[in-house]
Write a protein that holds these residues in place. Structure first.
Motif, PDB file in Angstrom:
ATOM      1  N   PRO A 162       0.842  -0.884   0.194  1.00 30.95           N
ATOM      2  CA  PRO A 162      -0.120  -0.204   0.191  1.00 30.95           C
ATOM      3  C   PRO A 162       1.042   1.044   0.288  1.00 30.95           C
ATOM      4  N   LEU A 163       0.626   2.095  -0.987  1.00 32.12           N
ATOM      5  CA  LEU A 163       1.104   3.375  -0.918  1.00 32.12           C
ATOM      6  C   LEU A 163      -0.131   4.700  -1.197  1.00 32.12           C
ATOM      7  N   SER A 164       0.311   6.410  -0.451  1.00 35.24           N
ATOM      8  CA  SER A 164      -0.514   6.985  -0.851  1.00 35.24           C
ATOM      9  C   SER A 164       0.613   8.515  -0.516  1.00 35.24           C
ATOM     10  N   LEU A 214      -0.172   6.716  -5.741  1.00 39.20           N
ATOM     11  CA  LEU A 214       0.955   7.868  -6.047  1.00 39.20           C
ATOM     12  C   LEU A 214       1.044   8.854  -5.563  1.00 39.20           C
ATOM     13  N   SER A 215       1.144   9.148  -3.899  1.00 39.46           N
ATOM     14  CA  SER A 215       1.303  10.588  -3.635  1.00 39.46           C
ATOM     15  C   SER A 215       1.742  11.817  -5.211  1.00 39.46           C
ATOM     16  N   SER A 216       1.169  12.666  -4.276  1.00 35.41           N
ATOM     17  CA  SER A 216       1.388  14.224  -5.635  1.00 35.41           C
ATOM     18  C   SER A 216       2.432  14.939  -5.149  1.00 35.41           C
ATOM     19  N   VAL A 250       8.500  12.263  -2.452  1.00 40.36           N
ATOM     20  CA  VAL A 250       7.798  11.673  -1.082  1.00 40.36           C
ATOM     21  C   VAL A 250       6.392  11.011  -0.815  1.00 40.36           C
ATOM     22  N   MET A 251       6.757   9.511  -0.039  1.00 36.69           N
ATOM     23  CA  MET A 251       5.637   8.865  -0.603  1.00 36.69           C
ATOM     24  C   MET A 251       5.334   8.407   0.760  1.00 36.69           C
ATOM     25  N   LYS A 252       4.073   7.903   1.061  1.00 36.66           N
ATOM     26  CA  LYS A 252       3.582   7.191   2.394  1.00 36.66           C
ATOM     27  C   LYS A 252       4.067   5.802   1.441  1.00 36.66           C
ATOM     28  N   LEU A 253       4.892   4.881   2.157  1.00 37.79           N
ATOM     29  CA  LEU A 253       4.816   3.279   2.186  1.00 37.79           C
ATOM     30  C   LEU A 253       4.313   2.428   3.285  1.00 37.79           C
TER      31      LEU A 253
END
Ligand code: HEM
Ligand SMILES: [Cu+2]
Ligand SMILES: [Cu+2]
Lengths: 564, 177
Positions: free
Chosen positions: A562-564, B49-51, B143-146
């Motif tokens: 999961p990623l965001s 995917l983050s922006s 930067v992305m939260k993983l």
């Protein structure tokens, strides 16, 4: 001052063919085939290197060959051939003289010198930057200069094409609207102008930067504008090869589009929904918002895809209708079984249609989906996808129509007919194989543009799954097959063009069969009675494959971290 | 025929065949479905995917990464520091010719903010065998939260051509229970 245009009358089609148009078609087609041979050779070297058991070239030559391969086939071969298609679709199909043949020759000379200059820059080892030349990696200035010259030459070619449309209209060389094929070529030329403008915006500053006159080029900005060129140029290819499909269907079967309106609208979609921002190449770059990506990959409703899906029905549909009219009406598929599979123009065109749709089209849409791109970006899936589009699609279609152009334009009898009969199959199956196996390897994560998947020299060891090695081996084998098919093509073309029996001025070629008597099919107002059940089944199968594959990939995506 | 002018002069007034119409409608609706899927996934899916991205000078990014390395290195491995940053923290991975620096050690089922940037040319972050692939630019910090959801040893392959050592550029991420 300019001499009056000289014409001959084509014994097969009855069209008036002007001398200078004819010569320009010949020159561009020959140049195209030469670069296909050169670029294809590099492609084979690259594929042999990526075959782990063979691992042919050393690393530096591999990256050099890959740069040369991308440039020579994707840009030079295809665009030279497209110039030939533009001149054919304007001057020949409209029985007109070519506007400004001098200009056309100037364009040709620019393209040729540009292609040579860039090749020299690459082969001297100063410009191993891949054909995309992403900054801040820098090539020798002549690398960019060659591409710019080539593009200017192509732009002149497009202007000559538009000029010829105007001349033909003024001189009333045809009645009513331009033919569908000319219309398709026109969409290609319009997109080409946009493409070349984008190319100029980015490559000219890059040239100055490589000369030290500009200090900084933003890598993200470069990529965004570069793909405004790179992506639209693929739309040129699609417009051009779809036009070629229609042309071959007309010449081999006398097929008539089921509806002019629908087919023309479908071409228009390519212009209107060009994806100006070429967003699907930027789905995993830093900083683009999801809204921007979603909107620009799809324009909210995937209308350019819709255009291709429409052609995917109307091209085989028009063939089916023509065949049924000739009496092949049994069952769903007699029209297809009894099609001239031994005629390389037809077999090449039909494989181009099928592979482009099933392999290239579906994979392209899936890969261009905002989130799914994450599991494919820069893996071998990407070259797998575009070998299906530009090799089994565009290249195979262009090869197919060459078999018709040799007697019609070069006025030579085709030589080595037995070889010609097999050529599209060998090349088509080889190219479909490399597409599939590269996609397979990409699904397993294998990187594109990569010399050593065993990571023997890496600082930290790593291994791809063993299935990846299998995929790369199969890819190598099918690459050899494709290379043999490509070589067959070059040999047949060169020997026919230079040594084939000359056709007398009023002599009709006997091969490949292009029955001029084939009756135009249907007439408007008969829309209700159009009966193409076989094609309906084919597009049904296509649609099911599309939907299944699309959702399978969402499933794959759902399994990653999961990623965001 | 498609190579001659339309026989019906006013071709744009001719009716459209039924099969064509049906296919156009199907294809159009399918286009809308595909469009909606992307939006739907932003709500229901876990992989978006983050922006989040910033412009940054390579030295500044290297500085931030070094601070993390100084604080949280737990051991050395083949010349690479292995860094175990706190759960939920900002984690930096430098891409440079031809290394992914440092090795990271993360905890399973915990989220981290992964920062990626390049010191020189473009590189491709390709996490294998998970198969997550994103582009890494010089001058941009992404930067992305993983959230790793499986423990094990993962490779970071470079999948953007970055010069002659491109194929030697391999990094590593450990995920531990
Ligand atoms: C004999 C036929 C061919 C073979 C065996 C072949 C094989 C390959 C292989 C193995 C790659 C390398 C993938 C990678 O390592 O990233 C490649 C790249 C490529 N091929 Fe081909 N190919 C052939 C024909 C063509 C044709 C006809 C075209 C275009 C019309 C084409 C366009 C490209 C492009 C644009 C690339 C990407 C180069 C890059 O990544 O910079 N290929 N090809
Ligand atoms: Cu790299
Ligand atoms: Cu690299």
């Amino acid at each position: 001052m300019t001499k009056p245009a000289q014409f001959r009358s084509c014994p097969t089609t009855g069209l008036r063919v002007e001398r200078s148009a004819e010569n320009l078609i010949k020159a561009n087609a020959v140049a195209a085939v030469v670069f296909l041979a050169v670029g294809g050779f590099f492609g084979l070297l690259v594929a042999l290197t990526r075959w782990p058991a063979v691992h042919f070239l050393p690393a530096d030559l591999f990256y050099l060959a890959l740069t040369a391969h991308g440039f020579d086939v994707l840009l030079v071969w295809i665009i030279f051939f497209e110039m030939a298609v533009l001149y054919f679709a304007s001057a020949v199909l409209l029985s007109s003289r070519l506007a400004g043949p001098r200009w056309a020759w100037t364009g040709f000379a620019l393209m040729l010198s540009g292609a040579v200059i860039t090749n020299v820059a690459v082969l001297r080892g100063q410009s191993t930057v891949m054909f995309t030349s992403y900054v801040p990696m820098m090539a020798h200035p002549t690398f960019y200069l060659g591409i710019i010259l080539f593009a200017v030459g192509a732009l002149i070619g497009c202007c000559v094409f538009f000029g010829t449309l105007v001349v033909a209209k003024q001189e009333k060389t045809y009645e009513g609207s331009i033919p569908l094929v000319t219309f398709g070529a026109m969409t290609a030329a319009i997109i080409a102008v946009f493409t070349i403008a984008s190319g100029a915006i980015i490559l000219i500053p890059t040239l100055l930067w490589s000369m030290g006159l500009v200090t900084y080029i933003d890598p993200l900005l470069y990529k965004t504008i570069w793909w405004a060129m790179g992506h639209s140029s693929q739309q040129i290819n699609v417009s051009a090869h779809v036009s070629v499909w229609y042309a071959i269907a007309a010449m081999v079967f006398g097929a008539k589009p089921i509806s002019e309106k629908v087919s023309r609208m479908a071409f228009l979609m390519y212009i209107l929904f060009l994806q100006l921002a070429s967003a699907h190449h930027l789905l995993v770059e830093p900083g683009f918002s999801p809204e921007w990506k979603i909107f620009n990959t799809s324009y909210a409703m995937y209308l350019a895809v819709l255009g291709s899906m429409v052609h995917g029905l109307t091209v085989p549909g028009s063939i089916e209708a023509a065949q049924r009219r000739r009496g092949y009406t049994k069952g769903l598929f007699e029209w297809l079984r009894k099609a001239p599979w031994g005629n390389p123009a037809f077999s090449g065109m039909f494989m181009s249609l099928v592979f482009f749709g099933f392999l290239g089209g579906i994979s392209g849409v899936v890969m261009g989906t905002e989130q799914i791109n994450l599991i494919m970006h820069n893996t071998l899936y990407v070259p797998g996808h575009f070998h299906a589009t530009v090799v089994t699609g565009t290249t195979l279609a262009f090869m197919a129509i060459t078999y018709i152009l040799i007697p019609l334009i070069f006025r030579r009898e085709l030589r080595m007919k037995a070889l010609a009969k097999w050529q599209p199959y060998v090349f088509g199956i080889g190219a479909a194989g490399i597409s599939l196996f590269m996609m397979g390897a990409g699904t397993l994560g294998v990187a594109r543009r990569h010399w050593d998947i065993t990571f023997a020299d890496a600082q930290l060891p790593f291994d791809y799954p063993s299935a990846a090695y299998l995929m790369m081996g199969l890819n190598g084998m099918f690459a050899v097959l494709a290379a043999i098919g490509g070589l067959m093509f070059v040999v047949i073309v060169v020997s026919s063009v230079f040594f084939g029996k000359r056709l007398a001025i009023d002599e009709k070629p006997s091969y490949p069969e292009v029955p001029p008597t084939a009756r135009a099919v249907g007439h408007y107002g008969s829309a209700e009675s159009i009966h193409i059940p076989g094609t309906a089944v084919l597009v049904g199968i296509f649609f099911i494959a599309f939907v299944l594959y699309y959702f399978v990939n969402w499933k794959y995506l759902s399994e990653v971290w999961p990623l965001s | 025929m498609a190579i001659s002018p339309p026989t019906e002069r006013i071709w744009w007034k001719e009716p459209i065949a039924r099969v064509e119409l049906i296919w156009i409608v199907i294809a159009f609706v399918w286009g809308l479905v595909m469009f909606s899927m992307m939006i739907y996934w932003h709500g229901a899916g876990e992989q978006n995917l983050s922006s989040e991205a910033y412009k940054i000078k390579p030295q500044a990014f290297a500085q931030k990464a070094q601070t993390m390395i100084d604080q949280y290195t737990v051991r050395q491995e083949g010349g690479f520091p292995v860094v175990r940053p706190p759960v939920g923290s900002d984690v930096y991975l430098i891409a440079r010719l031809w290394q992914w620096w440092p090795i990271l050690e993360l905890e399973k089922d915990q989220s981290y903010r992964l920062h990626l940037s390049s010191m020189d040319w473009q590189h491709g972050f390709s996490l294998q065998p998970v198969n997550i692939n994103v582009q890494v630019h010089p001058g941009y910090e992404m930067v992305m939260k993983l959230k790793p959801n499986q423990s094990g040893e993962y490779g970071v392959v470079c999948n953007e051509f970055c010069g002659i050592g491109h194929h030697t550029m391999v990094g590593r991420i450990y995920v531990v229970e």
